[in-house]
Design an enzyme around this catalytic site. Structure first.
Site, short mmCIF file in Angstrom:
data_model
loop_
_atom_site.label_atom_id
_atom_site.label_comp_id
_atom_site.label_asym_id
_atom_site.label_seq_id
_atom_site.Cartn_x
_atom_site.Cartn_y
_atom_site.Cartn_z
N GLU A 101 -37.35 34.34 15.07
CA GLU A 101 -37.30 35.29 14.00
C GLU A 101 -37.27 36.83 14.15
OE1 GLU A 101 -36.69 34.15 10.98
OE2 GLU A 101 -36.18 32.14 11.51
N ASP A 141 -37.48 39.40 18.01
CA ASP A 141 -38.35 39.66 19.35
C ASP A 141 -39.62 40.70 18.71
OD1 ASP A 141 -38.44 39.72 22.40
OD2 ASP A 141 -38.73 41.99 21.48
#
Length: 688
Positions: free
Chosen positions: A471, A473
Site C-alpha cells: 500500500e 513504500d
C-alpha cells in the site's frame, strides 16, 4: 456457537463470555516452581518503585472497545477447529490451501460476514481484520485482498450496477478476486502504469493489453491459484477522429474475469504465472498476470469517477486526469488504514510474548542468592518497556485514524479526505517500520529460545516485513506527509486555513519558534516533566523547527537545482520532518486517551505509559533539544533519570499491561509465553 447464529446477535457480554475471559486470563502467566524462596515474580529492590494497582478488566475493556465480542468469536472459532490452525512447519502449497480453508471456514461455518462493514462500519471491519491477522498473517492478508482490495474496489470505485452484480459473490467467497495494480516496472508510481484498456466502439468492449514485459501485473495476491476475477488498473484509451488517433484518459479500474467459474482454467488471453516462494506470507498465492487482447464489456469499467458512453465519449464529474486519479486513490486509502491497525495487533503479540518470557525467565543474580527475572535488568527494561508504551500509543493513534476514516466514508468531506490521506500515509509508514524493528528486538530479548520457530518471532517478523512496502513504500509515504506539511506551511503564510489535523502548526510556528524560555528550559521537577503540555510542546516545537528549516533549504536549492533536485537534496531532512510530525500526532492522541479514560486506576496506569513514551522519545532526540537550548544540561539529565524510573515502574505492572491486550492462549501459543506447564511441552518438541 450454533451454526445459525451470526456474529451480530450478541450486543452485550454473556455470562459465558465473562467466564471465558476469566479462564483465559488465568491461563496467562503462572510462575514456574520457584528457584528462589518466593513463588511470586516480585520486583527486586533495585527498582525501588511502588507497585501501582491496575484493574486489568477495566483497562482491557477501555482498550478493546465495542468490537471485542466479534474478535472473541473469531478466536473461539479457530480455537475449536485444530484442523484450521497453522502448524509450525508447512509447505507453501499446503499453506496456501490451508489459508483458503481458513477463510472459507471463517465465513461459511463461523458466520463471520465482513464485507458490508467495509463501507457501513469500517471500525468493525478493521476489528475483524486485526483478529483474523492474529490467527495467521497470511490469512489476514488473503482476507484483506478479498474484501478490502478486490471487494473494496468494487464498492468504492464502482456504481450500483457493480454492487448489485458482484456483492453476494464477493461476500460468500464464490467470487474470489485480485487487486491488479502493481506492475513489474511500476509500484509506487501508479500514474506510470503501462497496461492499456482501449475502447472498441464497434463491439462496445474494452480490450485489455500488456504492451511489454515491464507492464506484467506482479505480486498480485490470489492470482496464482485461487482468484477468479481481478480489478485491473490500466490506462483508458479512446479512439479519436483527429490526427492523434487516440486519447489517453489516465489510469482507470476495470473488472476482468481471469478464470472460468466452472473449470477454474485461465480464460482466453489471460496468462497466469506463480511468483513462487517468498520471504514470508507463503499462505498467499501471489501471481503475475499478462493480458493479450482480452475483451471485457464496457460495463466492466468501474465508473464512479469516469465513464464511457456507447458512442465512445468520455464523461466525468471531475475535470482533469489528476483530479480523477486523486479521487480514485483517495477511495483506496482504507488499505493503509488497515495495515497500520493490523501492524499494531502484530506488535501486541510480539511484545506480550517477549515481556511474558522476560518475567518468567530467571538468570544470574547477587552472589549466593536466587537467580532473578531478566526483566529486572535495566538493559531488558530499556529494550521492552518503551516498546510496550509505544504499543499502547500506537493503539490509540490507529483507533483515532479508524474513527477519522469512518467519518470520511460517511461524510465524503473534501477536507477530511485530504486529512485521512496524509494521516494514514504517516501512521502506516511509522507504525509498520517501528513494528518491523521491534520484532527483531523481541526475538533478541528472548535469547536462544526466541530463535525457535515454535515461539513465533521468525514467522511474525517474516510475514510482517512486507507491511513496509504494501500500500505504498514507507519512504514514499513519508514524503507525502512532508509534502502536505509544506503545503500547509505555504498556505499559512499566504493567509489560508490550516487543516484540522495540522492545526497545531499555527500556534507552534507563531510561538514555539521564538527563543525558548530560559526559565522553562531549566525546570527539572517531576511534575513539570510529566506535564502533558511540556511533552506535547516539546514534540511540536521540534516539528515546527524542522518544517521551518526544510522550507528554507528547499527555497534555497530550488534556485540552482530545480524543484526535483532540491527535493532530493533535502530528502533525509524531509523524512525526519514527517516522522517528527507523526510522533506529535501519536502523543496527542495518547494524551487524549489518558484524559478520557473513565476508570481511575486505568487512567493512572495509562498516564505512566504515556509519560514513558513521551520522555523516552525526547531523550532519544535530546541532541536536537540541547543544540537549540530548548533543554538545559541539568534538565536533560533529569529527563534521562525520570525515564529510567518510569521504566522501573512500568516493569512492576508489565504483566497487567500485557494481560489487558486480552490475547487468547491460541494466539499466544508460543511455549515461552505460556504457563509453566508449557516448558514440559517445549521439551517434548525435541523428543524428551
Amino acid at each position: 456457537m450454533e451454526s445459525s447464529q451470526t456474529v451480530e446477535d450478541e450486543s452485550q457480554p454473556s455470562i459465558a463470555t465473562v467466564t471465558r475471559r476469566i479462564q483465559r486470563l488465568s491461563l496467562h502467566l503462572i510462575p514456574l516452581p520457584p528457584l528462589q524462596c518466593s513463588p511470586q515474580l516480585d520486583m527486586l529492590t533495585c527498582a525501588k518503585a511502588n507497585k501501582q494497582e491496575v484493574d486489568v478488566a477495566s483497562l482491557s475493556s477501555y482498550m478493546r472497545g465495542k468490537h471485542r465480542e466479534i474478535q472473541e468469536k473469531i478466536f473461539d472459532f479457530f480455537n475449536s477447529r485444530p484442523d484450521l490452525q497453522t502448524p509450525t512447519e508447512i509447505s507453501m502449497k499446503e499453506h496456501r490451501e490451508l489459508c483458503l480453508r481458513q477463510l472459507l471456514g471463517l465465513v461459511r461455518e463461523g458466520k463471520i460476514k465482513p464485507f458490508r462493514y467495509v463501507v457501513e462500519d469500517p471500525a468493525k471491519y478493521f476489528a475483524i481484520s486485526e483478529a483474523v491477522g492474529s490467527i495467521d498473517i497470511s490469512l489476514g492478508i488473503k482476507f484483506g485482498v478479498q474484501y478490502s482490495l478486490w471487494g473494496g474496489s468494487v464498492l468504492n470505485l464502482g456504481t450500483k450496477k457493480h454492487r448489485d452484480k458482484y456483492f453476494d459473490g464477493i461476500d460468500n467467497l464464490d467470487y474470489l478476486g485480485c487487486f491488479a495494480m502493481t506492475e513489474l516496472h511500476h509500484g509506487s508510481n501508479v500514474q506510470g502504469l503501462q497496461t492499456v484498456a482501449t475502447f472498441d466502439p464497434i463491439t462496445d468492449e474494452f480490450i485489455i493489453d500488456t504492451p511489454n514485459d515491464g507492464a506484467i501485473k506482479w505480486w498480485i495476491g490470489n492470482a496464482a491459484v485461487h482468484g477468479k476475477f481481478a480489478t485491473v488498473f490500466a490506462r483508458l484509451v479512446l479512439p479519436t477522429h483527429d490526427s492523434k488517433g487516440v486519447s489517453d484518459m489516465g489510469v482507470h479500474a476495470f473488472i476482468v474475469p481471469i478464470r472460468d467459474l466452472k473449470t477454474h482454467q485461465p480464460l482466453p488471453g489471460i496468462e497466469i504465472n506463480d511468483c513462487g516462494h517468498k520471504i514470508g506470507l507463503n499462505g498467499v498465492d501471489n501471481g503475475a498476470l499478462r493480458f493479450r487482447s482480452v475483451r471485457i464489456p464496457r460495463d466492466n469499467l468501474l465508473n464512479r469517477f469516469g465513464d464511457v458512453t456507447r458512442d465512445g465519449k468520455y464523461t466525468s464529474s471531475l475535470p482533469t486526469i489528476n483530479k480523477r486519479f486523486a479521487a480514485t486513490l483517495g477511495e483506496l486509502v482504507g488499505g493503509r488504514v488497515g495495515l497500520a491497525h493490523s501492524s499494531v495487533g502484530i506488535l501486541k503479540i510480539a511484545v506480550t510474548i517477549a515481556v511474558r518470557y522476560s518475567l518468567l525467565r530467571q538468570q544470574f543474580g547477587p552472589p549466593k542468592q536466587p537467580e532473578v527475572s531478566i526483566l529486572d535488568y535495566q538493559s531488558q527494561q530499556h529494550k521492552l518497556m518503551p516498546m510496550l508504551a509505544s504499543t499502547y500509543a500506537f493503539h490509540f493513534a490507529t483507533q483515532y485514524l479508524v474513527e477519522k476514516y469512518s467519518e470520511m466514508k460517511k461524510t465524503h468531506d473534501e477536507q477530511l479526505v485530504g486529512d485521512v490521506h496524509a494521516l494514514s500515509a504517516g501512521l502506516k509508514s511509522y507504525v509498520t517500520s517501528f513494528t518491523a524493528k521491534s520484532l527483531s528486538t523481541c526475538r533478541e530479548a528472548c535469547g536462544g529460545h526466541g530463535y525457535a520457530a515454535v515461539n513465533r518471532f521468525g514467522t511474525l517478523r517474516n510475514d510482517h516485513d512486507i507491511f513496509q512496502t504494501f500500500e505504498g513504500d514507507n519512504t514514499v509515504l513519508l514524503q507525502q506527509v512532508a509534502a502536505d506539511l509544506l503545503k500547509q506551511y505555504k498556505d499559512k503564510f499566504q493567509g489560508g486555513a490550516l487543516s484540522v489535523t495540522w492545526n497545531y502548526l499555527r500556534e507552534s510556528m507563531n510561538t514555539y519558534l521564538s527563543q525558548p524560555n530560559p526559565v522553562t528550559a531549566r525546570w527539572e521537577s517531576e511534575d513539570h516533566l510529566r506535564d502533558p503540555k511540556f511533552q506535547l510542546d516539546a514534540f511540536r516545537y521540534r516539528t515546527s523547527r524542522l518544517l521551518q528549516s526544510v522550507a528554507a533549504r528547499l527555497q534555497k536549492h530550488t534556485k540552482t537545482l530545480g524543484s526535483f533536485g532540491a527535493w532530493n537534496r533535502c530528502l533525509n531532512h524531509l523524512l525526519t520532518l514527517a516522522e517528527s510530525h507523526i510522533e506529535s500526532v501519536i502523543l496527542a492522541k495518547f494524551i487524549e486517551a489518558v484524559q478520557n479514560c473513565p476508570d481511575a486506576s486505568s487512567q493512572a496506569a495509562l498516564k505512566l505509559l504515556c509519560d514513558l513514551y513521551a520522555l523516552d522519545r525526547i531523550w532519544k532526540d535530546i541532541g536536537t533539544y540541547r543544540n537549540v537550548d530548548y533543554v538545559a544540561p541539568n534538565k536533560a539529565k533529569a529527563i534521562n533519570k525520570l525515564t529510567q524510573y518510569l521504566s522501573f515502574q512500568v516493569r512492576n505492572i508489565a504483566g497487567e499491561f500485557i494481560d489487558a491486550f486480552d490475547l487468547p492462549p491460541y494466539i499466544l501459543r508460543a511455549p515461552i509465553a505460556m504457563q509453566s506447564e508449557a516448558y514440559s511441552q517445549y521439551t517434548q518438541l525435541v523428543g524428551f
